[in-house]
Design an enzyme around this catalytic site. Structure first.
Site, short mmCIF file in Angstrom:
data_model
loop_
_atom_site.label_atom_id
_atom_site.label_comp_id
_atom_site.label_asym_id
_atom_site.label_seq_id
_atom_site.Cartn_x
_atom_site.Cartn_y
_atom_site.Cartn_z
N LYS A 182 1.02 12.99 7.83
CA LYS A 182 0.74 11.65 8.34
C LYS A 182 2.08 11.08 8.78
CE LYS A 182 -0.37 6.96 6.96
NZ LYS A 182 -0.97 6.03 6.00
N GLY A 212 -1.61 -3.01 4.14
CA GLY A 212 -1.66 -3.85 2.94
C GLY A 212 -2.19 -5.25 3.15
N ASN A 240 -5.89 2.49 1.11
CA ASN A 240 -5.27 2.62 -0.20
C ASN A 240 -5.35 1.30 -0.97
OD1 ASN A 240 -2.18 4.22 -1.34
ND2 ASN A 240 -3.66 3.06 -2.49
N ALA A 261 -5.11 1.92 7.75
CA ALA A 261 -4.42 0.70 7.31
C ALA A 261 -5.12 -0.59 7.74
CB ALA A 261 -2.98 0.66 7.79
N GLY A 262 -4.99 -1.57 6.87
CA GLY A 262 -5.44 -2.93 7.18
C GLY A 262 -6.82 -3.29 6.70
#
Lengths: 256, 65
Positions: free
Chosen positions: A96, A157, A206, A184-185
């Site tokens: 990644k 995040g 995550n 993400a997001g």
């Protein structure tokens, strides 16, 4: 299920391994969600610490594909060297690729990203670029050898969801056959369902899971939302319209 | 000689990267290495000499997103 570089994964959920309250809760989140890919990273280790070995043993027990990242790298050199170290440590050519361009937004440096993607592809890596939804950047990444793209939904995040629906829909339309992952997001399962309804192949998240009050339950929530959203996409949704249209037949209504 | 290991200055007598890893207690550990920002594969550590001022990075698997 999505196929990344000739490898079919078992789930549309790709899950990070950071920020969980404990390793046991991390493992529960993977088990309950059925996530098929785990992202991992490399960090400095002191002599005799052996923390890396313990973490690696736990990840291997999950029985999922491992996707190492180059998180925190701001230069091409840093990202390439990190990828090379990751390939040796994790015994995979998947990477990644993150080349961060701004410390506040953690948005990708598109110029460094393309350069690093080209170098790593030439070295035999299967590059999963963390990118934006910019169409021209994505074209350049494909030219550099990427066979999957991972545009952000929102900055890492933040949990803001899909910030640019038009851009993401347009990207899907331009690359109908390329695996596309929202990376993400995301903060809520409904946002993951929305990504599926747009025709995206998978999501990588995550913080939304790890920082939830009950990470394992949230992971399962995301997994179910992905299933629901994907079914909706495959079922060929109706076209929205501005004016109301009665669903109950008008013909045959009694005149009273 | 003086080198830097993971950002910390250190005096070492190790002639090679492999010897340094032994000296630091990494023998047999699951780590990857770089010297002066360039990756050094495990198989090349014994043949990688250390010089004064070298910057060594030693990393291991960790949690990531």
């Amino acid at each position: 299920m999505p196929v990344f570089y000739e490898t079919e994964v078992t789930s549309r959920l790709m899950l990070g391994t950071a920020q969980y309250p404990s390793p046991a809760i991390l493992a529960q989140a993977f088990r309950r969600s059925g996530a098929g890919v785990a992202t991992v990273s490399l960090r400095r280790e002191a002599g005799g610490e052996r923390a890396g070995q313990a973490f690696w043993d736990m990840i291997r027990e999950l029985g999922v594909h491992v996707l190492p990242n180059t998180a925190g790298c701001h230069s091409v050199r840093e990202a390439v060297t990190t990828a090379q170290m990751a390939r040796e440590l994790f015994d995979t050519n998947w990477i990644k690729l993150e080349v961060i361009g701004n410390a506040d937004t953690l948005q990708p440096d598109p110029f460094g990203l393309v350069e690093a993607a080209r170098i790593l592809t030439d070295e035999g890596f299967a590059v999963f670029p963390y990118c934006t939804e910019d169409l021209v950047l994505c074209e350049r990444l494909i030219e550099a050898g990427c066979r999957v793209l991972m545009p952000w939904g929102a900055p890492i995040g933040t949990g803001l969801g899909l910030n640019n629906i038009y851009g993401l829909r347009s990207l899907r339309a331009h690359f109908p056959d390329l695996p596309l992952v929202i990376d993400a997001g995301l903060g809520l399962p409904s946002q993951a369902a929305q990504a599926m309804e747009l025709g995206y192949d998978a999501v990588l998240l995550n913080t939304a899971v790890a920082r939830a009050g009950d990470p394992a339950a949230m992971a399962e929530g995301f997994a179910r939302a992905l299933e629901a959203g994907r079914l909706g996409f495959e079922a060929d949704p109706m076209e929205p319209r501005d004016m109301a249209a009665p669903s109950t037949p008008v013909f045959g209504k009694a005149v009273l | 000689m003086k080198i830097t290991v993971n950002g910390t200055p250190r005096e070492t007598g190790a002639a090679t990267l492999a010897a340094l890893l032994e000296e630091l207690g990494h023998g047999g550990a699951k780590v990857a290495t770089a010297v002066n920002e360039g990756f050094v594969p495990a198989a090349q550590r014994a043949a990688t000499p250390l010089r004064d001022g070298d910057r060594v990075e030693i990393v291991a698997p960790r949690q990531g997103g």
